[in-house]
Design a protein around this motif. Sequence first.
Motif, mmCIF file in Angstrom:
data_model
loop_
_atom_site.group_PDB
_atom_site.id
_atom_site.type_symbol
_atom_site.label_atom_id
_atom_site.label_comp_id
_atom_site.label_asym_id
_atom_site.label_seq_id
_atom_site.Cartn_x
_atom_site.Cartn_y
_atom_site.Cartn_z
ATOM 1 N N SER A 9 0.818 -1.222 0.000
ATOM 2 C CA SER A 9 0.000 0.000 0.000
ATOM 3 C C SER A 9 0.850 1.270 0.000
ATOM 4 N N ILE A 10 2.167 1.122 -0.163
ATOM 5 C CA ILE A 10 3.038 2.302 -0.164
ATOM 6 C C ILE A 10 2.839 3.086 -1.457
ATOM 7 N N LYS A 11 2.525 4.363 -1.290
ATOM 8 C CA LYS A 11 2.332 5.235 -2.452
ATOM 9 C C LYS A 11 2.851 6.632 -2.116
ATOM 10 N N GLY A 12 3.320 7.285 -3.132
ATOM 11 C CA GLY A 12 3.600 8.709 -2.985
ATOM 12 C C GLY A 12 4.921 9.078 -2.359
ATOM 13 N N ILE A 13 5.850 8.133 -2.167
ATOM 14 C CA ILE A 13 7.172 8.507 -1.672
ATOM 15 C C ILE A 13 7.950 9.101 -2.841
ATOM 16 N N SER A 14 8.426 10.302 -2.665
ATOM 17 C CA SER A 14 9.095 11.026 -3.735
ATOM 18 C C SER A 14 10.564 10.628 -3.833
ATOM 19 N N ARG A 15 10.951 10.035 -4.963
ATOM 20 C CA ARG A 15 12.352 9.669 -5.225
ATOM 21 C C ARG A 15 12.972 8.970 -4.010
ATOM 22 N N PRO A 16 12.531 7.763 -3.692
ATOM 23 C CA PRO A 16 12.987 7.094 -2.475
ATOM 24 C C PRO A 16 14.499 6.872 -2.435
ATOM 25 N N ILE A 40 21.881 12.470 1.177
ATOM 26 C CA ILE A 40 21.597 12.229 -0.241
ATOM 27 C C ILE A 40 20.146 12.579 -0.564
ATOM 28 N N ALA A 41 19.232 12.268 0.365
ATOM 29 C CA ALA A 41 17.817 12.607 0.140
ATOM 30 C C ALA A 41 17.658 14.111 -0.061
ATOM 31 N N GLN A 42 18.404 14.883 0.694
ATOM 32 C CA GLN A 42 18.335 16.342 0.535
ATOM 33 C C GLN A 42 18.941 16.767 -0.803
ATOM 34 N N GLU A 43 20.085 16.173 -1.161
ATOM 35 C CA GLU A 43 20.745 16.519 -2.424
ATOM 36 C C GLU A 43 19.888 16.142 -3.625
ATOM 37 N N GLU A 44 19.211 15.009 -3.551
ATOM 38 C CA GLU A 44 18.431 14.486 -4.667
ATOM 39 C C GLU A 44 16.981 14.939 -4.645
ATOM 40 N N GLN A 45 16.629 15.755 -3.655
ATOM 41 C CA GLN A 45 15.239 16.202 -3.477
ATOM 42 C C GLN A 45 14.295 14.998 -3.390
ATOM 43 N N GLY A 46 14.736 14.018 -2.636
ATOM 44 C CA GLY A 46 13.933 12.828 -2.420
ATOM 45 C C GLY A 46 13.574 12.676 -0.955
ATOM 46 N N GLU A 47 13.144 11.477 -0.582
ATOM 47 C CA GLU A 47 12.776 11.174 0.801
ATOM 48 C C GLU A 47 13.568 9.963 1.281
ATOM 49 N N SER A 48 14.063 10.053 2.519
ATOM 50 C CA SER A 48 14.857 8.959 3.072
ATOM 51 C C SER A 48 13.941 7.839 3.544
ATOM 52 N N VAL A 49 14.328 6.604 3.190
ATOM 53 C CA VAL A 49 13.520 5.422 3.495
ATOM 54 C C VAL A 49 14.432 4.331 4.055
ATOM 55 N N LEU A 110 12.190 -3.853 -4.157
ATOM 56 C CA LEU A 110 12.837 -2.538 -4.155
ATOM 57 C C LEU A 110 12.409 -1.673 -5.341
ATOM 58 N N VAL A 111 12.326 -2.289 -6.524
ATOM 59 C CA VAL A 111 12.007 -1.523 -7.723
ATOM 60 C C VAL A 111 10.499 -1.400 -7.931
ATOM 61 N N ASN A 112 9.787 -2.535 -8.016
ATOM 62 C CA ASN A 112 8.374 -2.491 -8.392
ATOM 63 C C ASN A 112 7.467 -1.961 -7.278
ATOM 64 N N ARG A 113 7.811 -2.226 -6.016
ATOM 65 C CA ARG A 113 6.914 -1.786 -4.940
ATOM 66 C C ARG A 113 7.357 -0.472 -4.301
ATOM 67 N N ILE A 114 8.656 -0.298 -4.133
ATOM 68 C CA ILE A 114 9.122 0.938 -3.476
ATOM 69 C C ILE A 114 9.506 2.001 -4.499
ATOM 70 N N ASP A 115 9.766 1.596 -5.744
ATOM 71 C CA ASP A 115 10.181 2.515 -6.807
ATOM 72 C C ASP A 115 11.519 3.163 -6.465
ATOM 73 N N LEU A 116 12.489 2.318 -6.145
ATOM 74 C CA LEU A 116 13.804 2.746 -5.685
ATOM 75 C C LEU A 116 14.456 3.745 -6.640
ATOM 76 N N HIS A 117 14.961 4.838 -6.055
ATOM 77 C CA HIS A 117 15.697 5.847 -6.830
ATOM 78 C C HIS A 117 17.196 5.774 -6.543
ATOM 79 N N TYR A 118 17.538 5.501 -5.278
ATOM 80 C CA TYR A 118 18.945 5.545 -4.860
ATOM 81 C C TYR A 118 19.098 4.621 -3.649
ATOM 82 N N ALA A 119 20.072 3.726 -3.702
ATOM 83 C CA ALA A 119 20.314 2.810 -2.586
ATOM 84 C C ALA A 119 21.630 3.165 -1.902
ATOM 85 N N VAL A 120 21.596 3.201 -0.568
ATOM 86 C CA VAL A 120 22.794 3.448 0.236
ATOM 87 C C VAL A 120 22.971 2.236 1.139
#
Length: 311
Positions: A9-16, A40-49, A110-120
Motif C-alpha cells: 500500500s506504499i504510495k507517494g514517496i518522492s524519489r525514495p 543524499i535525500a536532501q541533495e536528490e530532493q527525495g525522501e529517506s527510506v 525494491l524496484v516495483n513496490r518501493i520505486d527505488l531511486h537511490y540505494a545506500v
Amino acid sequence: MKVHTDIDSIKGISRPILTIGTFDGVHRGHRVIIDRLNGIAQEEQGESVLLTFHPHPRSVVSEVGAIELLTTMEERLQLLEAAGLDHVIVYPFTHEFSRISALAYVRDILVNRIDLHYAVVGYDHHFGRNREGDIHLLHELAEVYGFQVEEISAQTIEEVKVSSTKVRSALREGRLDDVKKYLGYDYMLTGTVVKGDGRGKGMGFPTANILPNDPNKLIPAQGVYAIKALIEDQVRTGMMNIGTRPTFSSGQDEVHIEAHLFDLDTDLYGKEMRIDFLARIRGEKRFSGKEELQDQLQQDKAEVLGLLKDH
C-alpha cells in the motif's frame, strides 16, 4: 516519520533514497549510514527510506533461534525517528521471504513496490536467498533498473569502532560506559510493572518488578544500577537490581528486574515503564541477612544520588 507495515500500500514517496537492514540498537555505526542517507535525500530532493525487518532475520534462519535484541521494534522506531528519517518500512521476515532470490528481491520489492531511486548500503551488505546478493550484483541491477547505488566504505564504518556484537558483549559484562560510547545514548528497557513479593517495601525500599515487553530483549549483567525511569510521561530517578536475590534464595532462581524509584510510593501495577541505565554500581552480592542488606541499600542509594547529579 511515517511507518509502513504493508509494503503493497506504499504510495507517494518522492524519489525514495533507501537503505536496508535490521539496525538493531541504532548504534553510532548505523547512524553513519542514516546520516548519509538523509544527506543524499536532501541533495536528490527525495525522501529517506529505511527498510527493516521483523522479527530479526537471524531468529528465523539460524538454528540457534531467537537472538537477544538491543532494541524492541517500538524502541527501534523511536530511535529511527530521532535520527531524522522520513519513512520506515517494517517488512515481515519469514522462511518464505528468506528463500527469495537476490534478483527477485531487488526487482519485485525494491524496484516495483518501493520505486527505488537511490540505494545506500554498508560495505558488507548481502541480500536474497543464502545472502547471494552483494554490492557487485546491486551495481549490475542498478544499470538494468535505473537506480543509483552508494556503498559506505569499511573505513567509514570502522572509524566509529562499533558493532551490535560489541554492544551485546559490553552489556553482558555490565560495561555501561562502553555501551553508551557505542550506542550514543543510555541503554533502555521497556516493560510492565508486575506484582512481586513485597520484600523490598518491608525494608523501606519498595520496588517495581519489571516484566520486559519483549522476552528476547537483552538484559544487562546482574547487579545494581543507577537509572532514570519514564512512567506516565514523568521522569523519575532511582536504582535497579537485576539478579536472583541470593540473600533470600539459593541464587539459582530466575532473574528478577526490580526498580526502586526515589520519592515515589504509589501503586504502579500494570503500568508501562521505560528504564534508562545510567551506571552500574556493583555486582549482585549475598548478605548475611536483612540488616546487612538494608545497610548496603542505603550505601547504594547515596552513591546513586551522587551519580545522578552529573546526569
